[in-house]
Design a protein around this motif. Structure first.
Motif, short mmCIF file in Angstrom:
data_model
loop_
_atom_site.label_atom_id
_atom_site.label_comp_id
_atom_site.label_asym_id
_atom_site.label_seq_id
_atom_site.Cartn_x
_atom_site.Cartn_y
_atom_site.Cartn_z
N LEU A 88 0.85 -1.19 0.00
CA LEU A 88 0.00 0.00 0.00
C LEU A 88 0.88 1.23 0.00
CD1 LEU A 88 -2.68 -0.95 2.70
CD2 LEU A 88 -2.72 -1.38 0.25
N GLY A 89 0.39 2.31 -0.61
CA GLY A 89 1.15 3.55 -0.63
C GLY A 89 0.29 4.71 -1.08
N ASP A 90 0.91 5.86 -1.18
CA ASP A 90 0.25 7.08 -1.65
C ASP A 90 -1.06 7.34 -0.89
OD1 ASP A 90 2.30 7.44 -3.46
OD2 ASP A 90 1.24 6.44 -5.09
N PHE A 91 -0.97 7.25 0.43
CA PHE A 91 -2.15 7.49 1.26
C PHE A 91 -2.58 8.95 1.17
CE2 PHE A 91 -0.76 3.55 3.08
CZ PHE A 91 -1.92 2.95 3.54
N ASN A 92 -3.89 9.14 1.19
CA ASN A 92 -4.45 10.48 1.30
C ASN A 92 -5.59 10.42 2.32
OD1 ASN A 92 -7.05 9.87 -0.06
ND2 ASN A 92 -5.78 9.65 -1.89
N LYS A 93 -6.34 11.46 2.43
CA LYS A 93 -7.40 11.53 3.45
C LYS A 93 -8.45 10.43 3.27
CE LYS A 93 -10.84 14.73 5.31
NZ LYS A 93 -11.42 16.07 5.24
N TYR A 94 -8.73 10.05 2.02
CA TYR A 94 -9.85 9.15 1.73
C TYR A 94 -9.45 7.74 1.30
CZ TYR A 94 -12.28 13.59 1.76
OH TYR A 94 -12.76 14.81 2.13
N GLY A 95 -8.19 7.51 0.97
CA GLY A 95 -7.81 6.20 0.48
C GLY A 95 -6.33 6.07 0.23
N CYS A 96 -6.01 5.18 -0.69
CA CYS A 96 -4.60 4.90 -0.98
C CYS A 96 -4.51 4.17 -2.31
CB CYS A 96 -3.99 4.07 0.13
SG CYS A 96 -4.73 2.43 0.34
N ASP A 97 -3.30 3.86 -2.70
CA ASP A 97 -3.05 3.01 -3.85
C ASP A 97 -2.64 1.63 -3.36
OD1 ASP A 97 -3.58 4.94 -5.75
OD2 ASP A 97 -1.49 5.54 -5.96
N ILE A 98 -3.10 0.61 -4.05
CA ILE A 98 -2.67 -0.76 -3.79
C ILE A 98 -1.80 -1.17 -4.97
CG2 ILE A 98 -3.39 -3.12 -3.31
CD1 ILE A 98 -6.10 -2.00 -2.37
N PHE A 99 -0.60 -1.61 -4.67
CA PHE A 99 0.37 -2.00 -5.69
C PHE A 99 0.47 -3.53 -5.74
CE2 PHE A 99 1.56 2.21 -4.34
CZ PHE A 99 1.85 2.85 -5.53
N TYR A 100 0.60 -4.06 -6.95
CA TYR A 100 0.66 -5.50 -7.17
C TYR A 100 1.88 -5.82 -8.04
CZ TYR A 100 -4.31 -4.59 -6.28
OH TYR A 100 -5.50 -4.14 -5.78
N LEU A 101 2.79 -6.58 -7.52
CA LEU A 101 3.93 -7.07 -8.28
C LEU A 101 3.61 -8.51 -8.67
CD1 LEU A 101 6.85 -6.87 -9.35
CD2 LEU A 101 7.61 -7.56 -7.06
N ILE A 102 3.43 -8.76 -9.97
CA ILE A 102 3.01 -10.07 -10.46
C ILE A 102 4.21 -10.73 -11.13
CG2 ILE A 102 1.43 -11.34 -11.95
CD1 ILE A 102 0.33 -7.93 -11.14
N THR A 103 4.62 -11.89 -10.56
CA THR A 103 5.83 -12.57 -11.00
C THR A 103 5.51 -14.03 -11.33
OG1 THR A 103 7.08 -11.19 -9.45
CG2 THR A 103 8.21 -13.11 -10.32
N ASN A 104 6.16 -14.56 -12.36
CA ASN A 104 6.08 -15.99 -12.64
C ASN A 104 6.88 -16.70 -11.56
OD1 ASN A 104 6.83 -18.64 -13.62
ND2 ASN A 104 6.15 -17.99 -15.65
N LYS A 105 6.20 -17.51 -10.76
CA LYS A 105 6.83 -18.15 -9.60
C LYS A 105 7.98 -19.06 -10.00
CE LYS A 105 6.48 -19.79 -5.23
NZ LYS A 105 6.77 -19.08 -4.04
N LYS A 106 7.85 -19.77 -11.12
CA LYS A 106 8.87 -20.73 -11.54
C LYS A 106 10.12 -20.04 -12.09
CE LYS A 106 9.63 -24.75 -14.47
NZ LYS A 106 9.06 -25.64 -15.49
N THR A 107 9.92 -19.02 -12.92
CA THR A 107 11.06 -18.40 -13.60
C THR A 107 11.55 -17.12 -12.92
OG1 THR A 107 9.65 -17.04 -15.02
CG2 THR A 107 10.23 -19.27 -15.82
N ALA A 108 10.77 -16.59 -11.97
CA ALA A 108 11.06 -15.33 -11.28
C ALA A 108 11.04 -14.12 -12.22
CB ALA A 108 12.39 -15.40 -10.52
#
Length: 143
Positions: A88-108
């Motif tokens: 989570l990041g970029d918090f403000n008074k009403y919410g925030c951003d949710i960040f997702y790092l999507i990686t191939n588990k086998k190959t990284a």
């Protein structure tokens, strides 16, 4: 048109894994745009459940998505196991951003970077409201 860039955080507070299903594959033979947004949604649900929340019940409030962005880094194929790390990041008074790092588990190999902006919403009063203090305290202590 300028390319979207998502500045990904260094620290993630939650991780989950999901396989790419055959229904996630498009006519090009790889992971489709709509499936990636669905995978991000499922990861967000799992993240909230980890903290005993649901999208419509975070300390009595709900979430509304204000925006989303996905930057593709590599193809994903049927049967690949994806690891989705959340921050989570970029918090403000009403919410925030949710960040997702999507990686191939086998190959990284990084498959995608994604971000969803969310605000807290009081569905009874039909209005945007501030971030619940208890929610912020739970998730920020792990960040």
């Amino acid at each position: 048109m300028a390319r979207i860039k998502i500045d990904m955080p260094d620290n993630y507070i939650f991780s989950t894994e999901m396989p790419i299903r055959i229904s996630d594959i498009n006519y090009g033979g790889h992971l489709s745009n709509d499936a990636m947004l669905s995978i991000v949604h499922e990861a967000r649900i799992r993240f909230l459940n980890h903290y005993h929340y649901a999208e419509l019940d975070i300390e009595g409030l709900g979430l509304i998505m204000t925006d989303s962005a996905i930057v593709y880094k590599a193809e994903g194929f049927h049967g690949d196991l994806l690891q989705i790390d959340i921050a989570l990041g970029d918090f403000n008074k009403y919410g925030c951003d949710i960040f997702y790092l999507i990686t191939n588990k086998k190959t990284a190999v990084e498959v995608a970077h994604a971000k969803t902006g969310v605000v807290f919403f009081d569905y009874e009063q039909r209005k945007v409201t501030g971030i619940p203090e208890a929610f912020a305290n739970k998730v920020l202590k792990e960040a």
